[in-house]
Design an enzyme around this catalytic site. Structure first.
Site, mmCIF file in Angstrom:
data_model
loop_
_atom_site.group_PDB
_atom_site.id
_atom_site.type_symbol
_atom_site.label_atom_id
_atom_site.label_comp_id
_atom_site.label_asym_id
_atom_site.label_seq_id
_atom_site.Cartn_x
_atom_site.Cartn_y
_atom_site.Cartn_z
ATOM 1 N N ARG A 33 11.641 -1.398 10.893
ATOM 2 C CA ARG A 33 10.557 -1.046 11.818
ATOM 3 C C ARG A 33 10.488 -2.060 12.957
ATOM 4 O O ARG A 33 10.717 -3.254 12.755
ATOM 5 C CB ARG A 33 9.218 -1.043 11.057
ATOM 6 C CG ARG A 33 8.833 0.323 10.555
ATOM 7 C CD ARG A 33 7.656 0.324 9.623
ATOM 8 N NE ARG A 33 6.476 -0.385 10.093
ATOM 9 C CZ ARG A 33 5.309 -0.386 9.446
ATOM 10 N NH1 ARG A 33 5.188 0.307 8.321
ATOM 11 N NH2 ARG A 33 4.276 -1.055 9.900
ATOM 12 N N ARG B 81 11.929 -5.869 4.931
ATOM 13 C CA ARG B 81 11.718 -4.448 4.611
ATOM 14 C C ARG B 81 12.678 -3.559 5.411
ATOM 15 O O ARG B 81 12.924 -3.777 6.593
ATOM 16 C CB ARG B 81 10.284 -4.031 4.938
ATOM 17 C CG ARG B 81 10.088 -2.513 4.772
ATOM 18 C CD ARG B 81 8.653 -2.065 4.823
ATOM 19 N NE ARG B 81 7.983 -2.429 6.053
ATOM 20 C CZ ARG B 81 6.689 -2.248 6.280
ATOM 21 N NH1 ARG B 81 5.936 -1.716 5.329
ATOM 22 N NH2 ARG B 81 6.153 -2.607 7.420
ATOM 23 N N LYS C 188 0.839 -1.210 0.000
ATOM 24 C CA LYS C 188 0.000 0.000 0.000
ATOM 25 C C LYS C 188 0.875 1.262 0.000
ATOM 26 O O LYS C 188 0.628 2.185 -0.763
ATOM 27 C CB LYS C 188 -0.925 0.015 1.231
ATOM 28 C CG LYS C 188 -1.828 -1.211 1.328
ATOM 29 C CD LYS C 188 -2.734 -1.169 2.542
ATOM 30 C CE LYS C 188 -2.015 -1.176 3.887
ATOM 31 N NZ LYS C 188 -1.281 -2.439 4.183
ATOM 32 N N ARG D 52 -9.611 0.506 9.152
ATOM 33 C CA ARG D 52 -9.121 -0.838 9.414
ATOM 34 C C ARG D 52 -10.147 -1.690 10.164
ATOM 35 O O ARG D 52 -9.886 -2.862 10.442
ATOM 36 C CB ARG D 52 -7.863 -0.749 10.267
ATOM 37 C CG ARG D 52 -6.590 -0.997 9.483
ATOM 38 C CD ARG D 52 -5.474 -0.817 10.475
ATOM 39 N NE ARG D 52 -4.293 -1.515 10.136
ATOM 40 C CZ ARG D 52 -3.242 -0.950 9.545
ATOM 41 N NH1 ARG D 52 -3.293 0.284 9.138
ATOM 42 N NH2 ARG D 52 -2.152 -1.642 9.355
ATOM 43 N N ARG E 128 0.013 -9.405 13.083
ATOM 44 C CA ARG E 128 -0.614 -8.360 12.240
ATOM 45 C C ARG E 128 -1.479 -9.001 11.160
ATOM 46 O O ARG E 128 -2.560 -8.505 10.840
ATOM 47 C CB ARG E 128 0.462 -7.473 11.608
ATOM 48 C CG ARG E 128 1.069 -6.498 12.610
ATOM 49 C CD ARG E 128 2.429 -5.980 12.176
ATOM 50 N NE ARG E 128 2.415 -5.177 10.984
ATOM 51 C CZ ARG E 128 3.511 -4.901 10.276
ATOM 52 N NH1 ARG E 128 4.696 -5.359 10.664
ATOM 53 N NH2 ARG E 128 3.431 -4.162 9.199
HETATM 54 P P1 AP5 Z 1 4.917 -1.579 1.795
HETATM 55 O O1 AP5 Z 1 4.552 -0.761 0.609
HETATM 56 O O2 AP5 Z 1 5.661 -0.912 2.908
HETATM 57 O O3 AP5 Z 1 3.615 -2.342 2.350
HETATM 58 P P2 AP5 Z 1 2.363 -1.790 3.152
HETATM 59 O O4 AP5 Z 1 1.164 -2.476 2.621
HETATM 60 O O5 AP5 Z 1 2.346 -0.286 3.158
HETATM 61 O O6 AP5 Z 1 2.726 -2.383 4.565
HETATM 62 P P3 AP5 Z 1 2.700 -1.805 6.051
HETATM 63 O O7 AP5 Z 1 3.435 -2.801 6.908
HETATM 64 O O8 AP5 Z 1 3.222 -0.395 6.121
HETATM 65 O O9 AP5 Z 1 1.217 -1.848 6.376
HETATM 66 P P4 AP5 Z 1 0.581 -2.039 7.715
HETATM 67 O O10 AP5 Z 1 -0.810 -1.913 7.292
HETATM 68 O O11 AP5 Z 1 0.918 -3.205 8.520
HETATM 69 O O12 AP5 Z 1 1.300 -0.911 8.603
HETATM 70 P P5 AP5 Z 1 0.865 0.547 9.028
HETATM 71 O O13 AP5 Z 1 2.071 1.370 9.013
HETATM 72 O O14 AP5 Z 1 -0.354 0.996 8.298
HETATM 73 O O15 AP5 Z 1 5.761 -2.840 1.279
HETATM 74 C C1 AP5 Z 1 6.262 -3.809 2.183
HETATM 75 C C2 AP5 Z 1 7.588 -4.380 1.647
HETATM 76 O O16 AP5 Z 1 7.320 -5.074 0.425
HETATM 77 C C3 AP5 Z 1 8.646 -3.321 1.285
HETATM 78 O O17 AP5 Z 1 9.935 -3.815 1.560
HETATM 79 C C4 AP5 Z 1 8.472 -3.100 -0.219
HETATM 80 O O18 AP5 Z 1 9.666 -2.673 -0.842
HETATM 81 C C5 AP5 Z 1 8.051 -4.511 -0.662
HETATM 82 N N1 AP5 Z 1 7.148 -4.512 -1.820
HETATM 83 C C6 AP5 Z 1 6.085 -3.687 -2.048
HETATM 84 N N2 AP5 Z 1 5.466 -4.025 -3.201
HETATM 85 C C7 AP5 Z 1 6.149 -5.100 -3.700
HETATM 86 C C8 AP5 Z 1 5.990 -5.914 -4.877
HETATM 87 N N3 AP5 Z 1 5.005 -5.690 -5.774
HETATM 88 N N4 AP5 Z 1 6.854 -6.936 -5.065
HETATM 89 C C9 AP5 Z 1 7.850 -7.182 -4.158
HETATM 90 N N5 AP5 Z 1 8.064 -6.437 -3.041
HETATM 91 C C10 AP5 Z 1 7.218 -5.412 -2.816
HETATM 92 O O19 AP5 Z 1 0.369 0.284 10.542
HETATM 93 C C11 AP5 Z 1 1.290 -0.050 11.570
HETATM 94 C C12 AP5 Z 1 0.555 -0.186 12.886
HETATM 95 O O20 AP5 Z 1 -0.083 1.065 13.228
HETATM 96 C C13 AP5 Z 1 -0.598 -1.210 12.901
HETATM 97 O O21 AP5 Z 1 -0.134 -2.522 13.159
HETATM 98 C C14 AP5 Z 1 -1.480 -0.652 14.025
HETATM 99 O O22 AP5 Z 1 -0.940 -0.967 15.289
HETATM 100 C C15 AP5 Z 1 -1.365 0.849 13.831
HETATM 101 N N6 AP5 Z 1 -2.409 1.394 12.943
HETATM 102 C C16 AP5 Z 1 -2.226 2.004 11.742
HETATM 103 N N7 AP5 Z 1 -3.392 2.378 11.212
HETATM 104 C C17 AP5 Z 1 -4.358 2.001 12.084
HETATM 105 C C18 AP5 Z 1 -5.781 2.083 12.077
HETATM 106 N N8 AP5 Z 1 -6.456 2.664 11.074
HETATM 107 N N9 AP5 Z 1 -6.454 1.563 13.129
HETATM 108 C C19 AP5 Z 1 -5.811 1.000 14.182
HETATM 109 N N10 AP5 Z 1 -4.459 0.859 14.239
HETATM 110 C C20 AP5 Z 1 -3.741 1.368 13.198
#
Ligand code: AP5
Length: 223
Positions: free
Chosen positions: A155, A127, A13, A88, A166
């Protein structure tokens, strides 16, 4: 254009959001980025959120909804937003619908980046991100950001135990939103288990930002 990005942790994402921002200048709102900045700054929100994030659990709905209500007051959201990591839960999705209705800005699409969970475990454990510019890469980039020369780091929640939690939290609390947005007739899906640029080309087509390339069937890419 107002877009919700759906998909499991690590589906890509953030990576796809960065490309949309670079090409179309859309306003990117990542609740994960906002929360990590709050933790780093030691704000009240950060202190409340940290233990949930470290465990890979969701931060309580009321905190997230409050922060998003505030974020939507900023003028940079008026021309459209990419929501990455919000909503979420169904409670958050209903709150978002109310917020958008009050602002007179309906959602145009909920884009699901679809990737198999086992692919994701490998992706997240390798990552690495840049502390300075936020570039999202992986361990192959080494310790220095290829974009700005900043320090690459891992991270706290990108370890296998937390990643698996997760994924469970996603399956239980967030994946019901796929049906929620299908019911609202705004769900579009891309296969996220392909090279980044291939996924991005599909993202643009599915969001109506580019035309699908005609395929002559010869594999040469000609029209
Ligand atoms: P990346 O693009 O970073 O993936 P992502 O989907 O953005 O993953 P996140 O881990 O950031 O999402 P998340 O939803 O767990 O975390 P968030 O920060 O929102 O890509 C991942 C890796 O894959 C990278 O190395 C990239 O290079 C690689 N990659 C990408 N595309 C690729 C492809 N096509 N092929 C190969 N490799 C590829 O949330 C973190 C925490 O915050 C949560 O756990 C929760 O505690 C809290 N939180 C956040 N939002 C909320 C909410 N709305 N409600 C409650 N808690 C929340």
């Amino acid at each position: 254009m107002n877009i919700v990005l759906l998909g499991a942790p690590g589906a890509g994402k953030g990576t796809q959001s960065d490309k949309l921002v670079e090409e179309f200048g859309l306003c990117h709102i990542s609740t994960g980025d906002i929360l990590r900045a709050a933790v780093k700054a030691g704000t009240e929100l950060g202190l409340k959120a940290k233990s949930y994030m470290d465990a890979g659990d969701l931060v309580p709905d009321e905190l997230i909804i409050g922060l998003m209500k505030e974020r939507f007051q900023a003028p940079d959201t008026a021309e459209g937003v990419i929501l990455d990591g919000f909503p979420r839960t169904t409670t958050q999705a209903v709150a978002l619908d109310t917020m958008m209705a009050e602002l007179g800005r309906p959602l145009d699409a909920a884009l699901l980046v679809d990737v198999d969970p086992e692919v994701i475990v490998g992706r997240l454990c390798s990552r690495r991100m840049c502390r300075a510019c936020g570039y999202i890469g992986n361990v192959a980039d080494g310790p220095v950001c290829p974009k700005c020369g900043g320090e690459m780091y891992q991270r706290d929640d990108d370890n296998e135990t937390t990643v698996r939690n997760r994924l469970e939290v996603y399956a239980k609390s967030t994946s019901p939103l796929i049906d929620y947005y299908r019911g609202a007739e705004i769900l579009v899906t891309v296969d996220g288990d392909r090279p980044v640029d291939e996924v991005y080309a599909d993202v643009k087509v599915k969001l109506g930002l580019a035309k699908a390339e005609a395929d002559c069937g010869c594999g040469c890419g000609c029209e």
